[in-house]
Design a protein around this motif. Structure first.
Motif, PDB file in Angstrom:
ATOM      1  N   ILE A 123       0.885  -1.177   0.000  1.00  0.00           N
ATOM      2  CA  ILE A 123       0.000   0.000   0.000  1.00  0.00           C
ATOM      3  C   ILE A 123       0.919   1.222   0.000  1.00  0.00           C
ATOM      4  CG2 ILE A 123      -1.680   1.318   1.370  1.00  0.00           C
ATOM      5  CD1 ILE A 123      -2.657  -1.569   2.328  1.00  0.00           C
ATOM      6  N   SER A 124       0.847   1.994  -1.075  1.00  0.00           N
ATOM      7  CA  SER A 124       1.807   3.089  -1.246  1.00  0.00           C
ATOM      8  C   SER A 124       1.200   4.427  -0.814  1.00  0.00           C
ATOM      9  CB  SER A 124       2.255   3.160  -2.708  1.00  0.00           C
ATOM     10  OG  SER A 124       1.112   3.283  -3.522  1.00  0.00           O
ATOM     11  N   THR A 125       2.061   5.430  -0.662  1.00  0.00           N
ATOM     12  CA  THR A 125       1.608   6.751  -0.209  1.00  0.00           C
ATOM     13  C   THR A 125       2.214   7.841  -1.074  1.00  0.00           C
ATOM     14  OG1 THR A 125       1.537   5.935   2.057  1.00  0.00           O
ATOM     15  CG2 THR A 125       1.464   8.303   1.778  1.00  0.00           C
ATOM     16  N   LYS A 126       1.390   8.829  -1.409  1.00  0.00           N
ATOM     17  CA  LYS A 126       1.893  10.038  -2.075  1.00  0.00           C
ATOM     18  C   LYS A 126       1.709  11.206  -1.130  1.00  0.00           C
ATOM     19  CE  LYS A 126       1.528  10.577  -6.820  1.00  0.00           C
ATOM     20  NZ  LYS A 126       0.607  10.745  -7.961  1.00  0.00           N
ATOM     21  N   TYR A 127       2.757  11.997  -0.984  1.00  0.00           N
ATOM     22  CA  TYR A 127       2.732  13.101  -0.014  1.00  0.00           C
ATOM     23  C   TYR A 127       2.505  14.432  -0.718  1.00  0.00           C
ATOM     24  CZ  TYR A 127       4.632   9.485   2.966  1.00  0.00           C
ATOM     25  OH  TYR A 127       4.793   8.314   3.671  1.00  0.00           O
ATOM     26  N   VAL A 128       1.589  15.216  -0.190  1.00  0.00           N
ATOM     27  CA  VAL A 128       1.333  16.551  -0.742  1.00  0.00           C
ATOM     28  C   VAL A 128       1.914  17.571   0.242  1.00  0.00           C
ATOM     29  CG1 VAL A 128      -0.443  18.197  -1.469  1.00  0.00           C
ATOM     30  CG2 VAL A 128      -0.767  15.741  -1.885  1.00  0.00           C
ATOM     31  N   TYR A 129       2.828  18.389  -0.259  1.00  0.00           N
ATOM     32  CA  TYR A 129       3.527  19.324   0.631  1.00  0.00           C
ATOM     33  C   TYR A 129       2.777  20.643   0.801  1.00  0.00           C
ATOM     34  CZ  TYR A 129       7.279  16.040   0.916  1.00  0.00           C
ATOM     35  OH  TYR A 129       7.986  14.901   1.182  1.00  0.00           O
ATOM     36  N   SER A 130       1.984  21.018  -0.194  1.00  0.00           N
ATOM     37  CA  SER A 130       1.281  22.298  -0.086  1.00  0.00           C
ATOM     38  C   SER A 130      -0.077  22.078   0.594  1.00  0.00           C
ATOM     39  CB  SER A 130       1.075  22.900  -1.476  1.00  0.00           C
ATOM     40  OG  SER A 130      -0.124  22.424  -2.039  1.00  0.00           O
ATOM     41  N   THR A 131      -0.775  23.181   0.871  1.00  0.00           N
ATOM     42  CA  THR A 131      -2.115  23.060   1.453  1.00  0.00           C
ATOM     43  C   THR A 131      -3.189  23.284   0.381  1.00  0.00           C
ATOM     44  OG1 THR A 131      -2.015  25.394   2.041  1.00  0.00           O
ATOM     45  CG2 THR A 131      -1.393  23.834   3.755  1.00  0.00           C
ATOM     46  N   ASP A 132      -2.756  23.434  -0.853  1.00  0.00           N
ATOM     47  CA  ASP A 132      -3.650  23.749  -1.969  1.00  0.00           C
ATOM     48  C   ASP A 132      -4.472  22.516  -2.373  1.00  0.00           C
ATOM     49  OD1 ASP A 132      -4.761  24.523  -4.331  1.00  0.00           O
ATOM     50  OD2 ASP A 132      -2.959  25.563  -5.050  1.00  0.00           O
ATOM     51  N   ALA A 133      -5.799  22.656  -2.370  1.00  0.00           N
ATOM     52  CA  ALA A 133      -6.668  21.521  -2.713  1.00  0.00           C
ATOM     53  C   ALA A 133      -6.349  20.982  -4.120  1.00  0.00           C
ATOM     54  CB  ALA A 133      -8.131  21.932  -2.619  1.00  0.00           C
ATOM     55  N   ASP A 134      -5.966  21.879  -5.033  1.00  0.00           N
ATOM     56  CA  ASP A 134      -5.640  21.439  -6.409  1.00  0.00           C
ATOM     57  C   ASP A 134      -4.453  20.487  -6.426  1.00  0.00           C
ATOM     58  OD1 ASP A 134      -7.666  23.005  -7.275  1.00  0.00           O
ATOM     59  OD2 ASP A 134      -6.389  24.703  -7.839  1.00  0.00           O
ATOM     60  N   ASP A 135      -3.521  20.686  -5.513  1.00  0.00           N
ATOM     61  CA  ASP A 135      -2.367  19.781  -5.457  1.00  0.00           C
ATOM     62  C   ASP A 135      -2.777  18.382  -4.983  1.00  0.00           C
ATOM     63  OD1 ASP A 135      -0.565  21.578  -6.486  1.00  0.00           O
ATOM     64  OD2 ASP A 135      -0.070  22.422  -4.510  1.00  0.00           O
ATOM     65  N   PHE A 136      -3.803  18.328  -4.140  1.00  0.00           N
ATOM     66  CA  PHE A 136      -4.322  17.014  -3.743  1.00  0.00           C
ATOM     67  C   PHE A 136      -4.964  16.346  -4.955  1.00  0.00           C
ATOM     68  CE2 PHE A 136      -3.579  18.780   0.366  1.00  0.00           C
ATOM     69  CZ  PHE A 136      -3.353  17.695   1.191  1.00  0.00           C
ATOM     70  N   GLU A 137      -5.691  17.139  -5.732  1.00  0.00           N
ATOM     71  CA  GLU A 137      -6.352  16.601  -6.929  1.00  0.00           C
ATOM     72  C   GLU A 137      -5.307  16.052  -7.906  1.00  0.00           C
ATOM     73  OE1 GLU A 137      -9.151  19.238  -8.863  1.00  0.00           O
ATOM     74  OE2 GLU A 137     -10.161  17.424  -9.582  1.00  0.00           O
ATOM     75  N   ARG A 138      -4.222  16.813  -8.093  1.00  0.00           N
ATOM     76  CA  ARG A 138      -3.170  16.389  -9.029  1.00  0.00           C
ATOM     77  C   ARG A 138      -2.470  15.115  -8.548  1.00  0.00           C
ATOM     78  NH1 ARG A 138      -2.950  21.914 -10.538  1.00  0.00           N
ATOM     79  NH2 ARG A 138      -1.994  22.615  -8.618  1.00  0.00           N
ATOM     80  N   ALA A 139      -2.428  14.917  -7.243  1.00  0.00           N
ATOM     81  CA  ALA A 139      -1.704  13.747  -6.707  1.00  0.00           C
ATOM     82  C   ALA A 139      -2.498  12.445  -6.878  1.00  0.00           C
ATOM     83  CB  ALA A 139      -1.401  13.975  -5.235  1.00  0.00           C
ATOM     84  N   ILE A 140      -3.805  12.578  -7.093  1.00  0.00           N
ATOM     85  CA  ILE A 140      -4.673  11.396  -7.175  1.00  0.00           C
ATOM     86  C   ILE A 140      -4.359  10.581  -8.435  1.00  0.00           C
ATOM     87  CG2 ILE A 140      -7.088  10.682  -7.544  1.00  0.00           C
ATOM     88  CD1 ILE A 140      -7.877  13.096  -5.758  1.00  0.00           C
ATOM     89  N   THR A 141      -4.299   9.254  -8.269  1.00  0.00           N
ATOM     90  CA  THR A 141      -4.154   8.368  -9.439  1.00  0.00           C
ATOM     91  C   THR A 141      -5.298   7.350  -9.389  1.00  0.00           C
ATOM     92  OG1 THR A 141      -2.867   6.673  -8.303  1.00  0.00           O
ATOM     93  CG2 THR A 141      -1.617   8.524  -9.253  1.00  0.00           C
ATOM     94  N   LYS A 142      -5.279   6.450 -10.343  1.00  0.00           N
ATOM     95  CA  LYS A 142      -6.337   5.414 -10.370  1.00  0.00           C
ATOM     96  C   LYS A 142      -6.266   4.525  -9.136  1.00  0.00           C
ATOM     97  CE  LYS A 142      -7.422   4.800 -15.223  1.00  0.00           C
ATOM     98  NZ  LYS A 142      -6.301   5.026 -16.160  1.00  0.00           N
ATOM     99  N   LYS A 143      -5.070   4.462  -8.541  1.00  0.00           N
ATOM    100  CA  LYS A 143      -4.878   3.573  -7.379  1.00  0.00           C
ATOM    101  C   LYS A 143      -5.326   4.221  -6.061  1.00  0.00           C
ATOM    102  CE  LYS A 143      -0.653   2.315  -7.173  1.00  0.00           C
ATOM    103  NZ  LYS A 143       0.739   1.926  -7.183  1.00  0.00           N
ATOM    104  N   THR A 144      -5.549   5.538  -6.094  1.00  0.00           N
ATOM    105  CA  THR A 144      -5.854   6.243  -4.835  1.00  0.00           C
ATOM    106  C   THR A 144      -7.218   5.820  -4.284  1.00  0.00           C
ATOM    107  OG1 THR A 144      -4.627   8.130  -5.697  1.00  0.00           O
ATOM    108  CG2 THR A 144      -5.966   8.515  -3.736  1.00  0.00           C
TER     109      THR A 144
END
Ligand code: PLP
Length: 378
Positions: free
Chosen positions: A113-134
């Motif tokens: 089970i892998s993890t992607k870390y978002v460093y900013s607080t910007d909601a758009d950056d969370f959206e960009r980090a999402i993949t099919k596996k999320t």
């Protein structure tokens, strides 16, 4: 019923003995009337009356249908993460309690089970980090220890469109100041060790949700994996809830005074408190929280020896791990176990520097708190 009334009465309904508080059911097993009985309590790992009282009260305060109490905050986190399967991915804020890093990096990876870390607080950056596996977005807000603020509603809206569950660690705000389920989150986790217990005398955790399907899965995990809150700890956590509102009000009142004092102190470089208009997350905090909480962090001017001198000069504040108790505590996240599992570089990336001091502001007389800080800052 309003928050303070629910905190005092929910889960503590007067029983046949007339007891006005829930007694401690120090019981492992319950006599059953016969084979196939559907009685509620059979074996305390599955369900215990004292634990249920606490779970019911906490759920009510979070505006939730279901609550589940665990042996620690990290046990509650594991229970929420047990929803994941091999191959799934978590998208998380990089600004979070160090123990959550440990779980994701050292335990969940073993199950692929892998993890992607978002460093900013910007909601758009969370959206960009999402993949099919999320499958899960993990949020913590305000964050430990630098009190970043994440927009729970904006990120939950993004997640909802993709059928991704959102978990919010609500430990810093407590349900008194923030109710993430009402902002679109699916699950809330707590370290009840902190504000909910409130007296630095238990280790505990909890999960709350409105989703029956998620509840059933996590309830199954709770009973099957067994990291339950004991009857005594449940009793203390329930007792803590009864005074949550009065304590949180005083924590916040004192924290505001401390934040303003630090902001004007010549030995302080930066004061981090979401209640200050200068805080980058102030507007979002104002929108999603009904108060800003009792945690204040700051960066000291000068070198390492200044920080050491400050810590050793404190008389009222105890230099200790943890937070959320009635007594004031000071910690240095860079040096302490909360974030020790991160490398120097990683700590720098999330603002955990040698000059950072985190204060858990207690409910003592604020004049004594300020005097102690003033003399220690020199
Ligand atoms: C934000 C947050 N979540 C979870 C935890 C873990 O809680 P516990 O120590 O009760 O396992 C902590 C502990 O400091 C915390 O600060």
């Amino acid at each position: 019923m309003r928050f303070a009334t629910r905190a005092i009465h929910k889960g503590s309904e007067v029983d046949s003995t007339g007891s006005v508080v829930s007694p401690i059911y120090a019981v492992s097993t319950f006599k059953q009337p016969g084979i196939g009985s559907d009685q509620r309590f059979k074996y305390s790992r599955a369900s215990n009356p004292t634990r249920s009282s606490f779970e019911e009260c906490l759920a009510s305060l979070e505006g939730a249908k279901y609550g589940l109490a665990f042996a620690s905050g990290v046990a509650a986190e594991m229970a929420a993460l047990s929803l994941l399967k091999t191959g799934d991915e978590v998208v998380t804020t990089a600004h979070m309690y160090g123990g959550t890093y440990k779980i994701l990096r050292k335990i969940m990876v073993n199950y692929n089970i892998s993890t992607k870390y978002v460093y900013s607080t910007d909601a758009d950056d969370f959206e960009r980090a999402i993949t099919k596996k999320t499958k899960l977005i993990w949020l913590e807000t305000p964050t430990n220890p630098i009190l970043k603020i994440l927009d729970i509603r904006a990120i939950s809206d993004i997640a909802k469109k993709r059928k991704i569950q959102v978990v919010v660690d609500n430990t810093f705000a407590s349900p008194y100041f923030q109710q993430p389920l009402s902002l679109g989150a699916d699950i809330v986790v707590h370290s009840t060790t902190k504000y909910i217990g409130g007296h630095s005398d238990i280790i505990g955790g909890a999960v709350v949700t409105n989703n029956n399907n998620l509840y059933k899965k996590i309830k199954f995990y709770q009973s099957a994996a067994g990291a339950i809150a004991s009857p005594f700890d449940s009793f203390l956590a329930l007792r803590g809830l009864k005074t949550l509102e009065v304590r949180m009000k005083k924590h916040e009142e004192n924290a505001f005074e401390v934040a303003k004092f630090l902001q004007n102190n010549k030995n302080v470089n930066e004061t981090l408190y979401p209640g200050l208009t200068s805080h980058t997350g102030h507007e979002i905090a104002k929108k999603q929280m009904s108060g800003f909480g009792g945690m204040v962090s700051f960066r000291m001017k000068g070198n390492e020896s200044k920080v050491k001198k400050f810590i050793s000069s404190l008389k009222l504040f105890a230099f200790a791990e943890s937070l959320g108790g009635i007594e004031s505590l000071a910690s240095t996240p860079y040096y302490m176990i909360t974030h020790a599992s991160l490398s120097e570089q990683e700590r720098a990336k999330i603002g955990i520097t040698r000059d950072l001091i985190r204060l858990s502001i207690g409910i003592e007389d604020s004049r004594d708190i300020l005097e102690d800080l003033e003399q220690a800052l020199g």
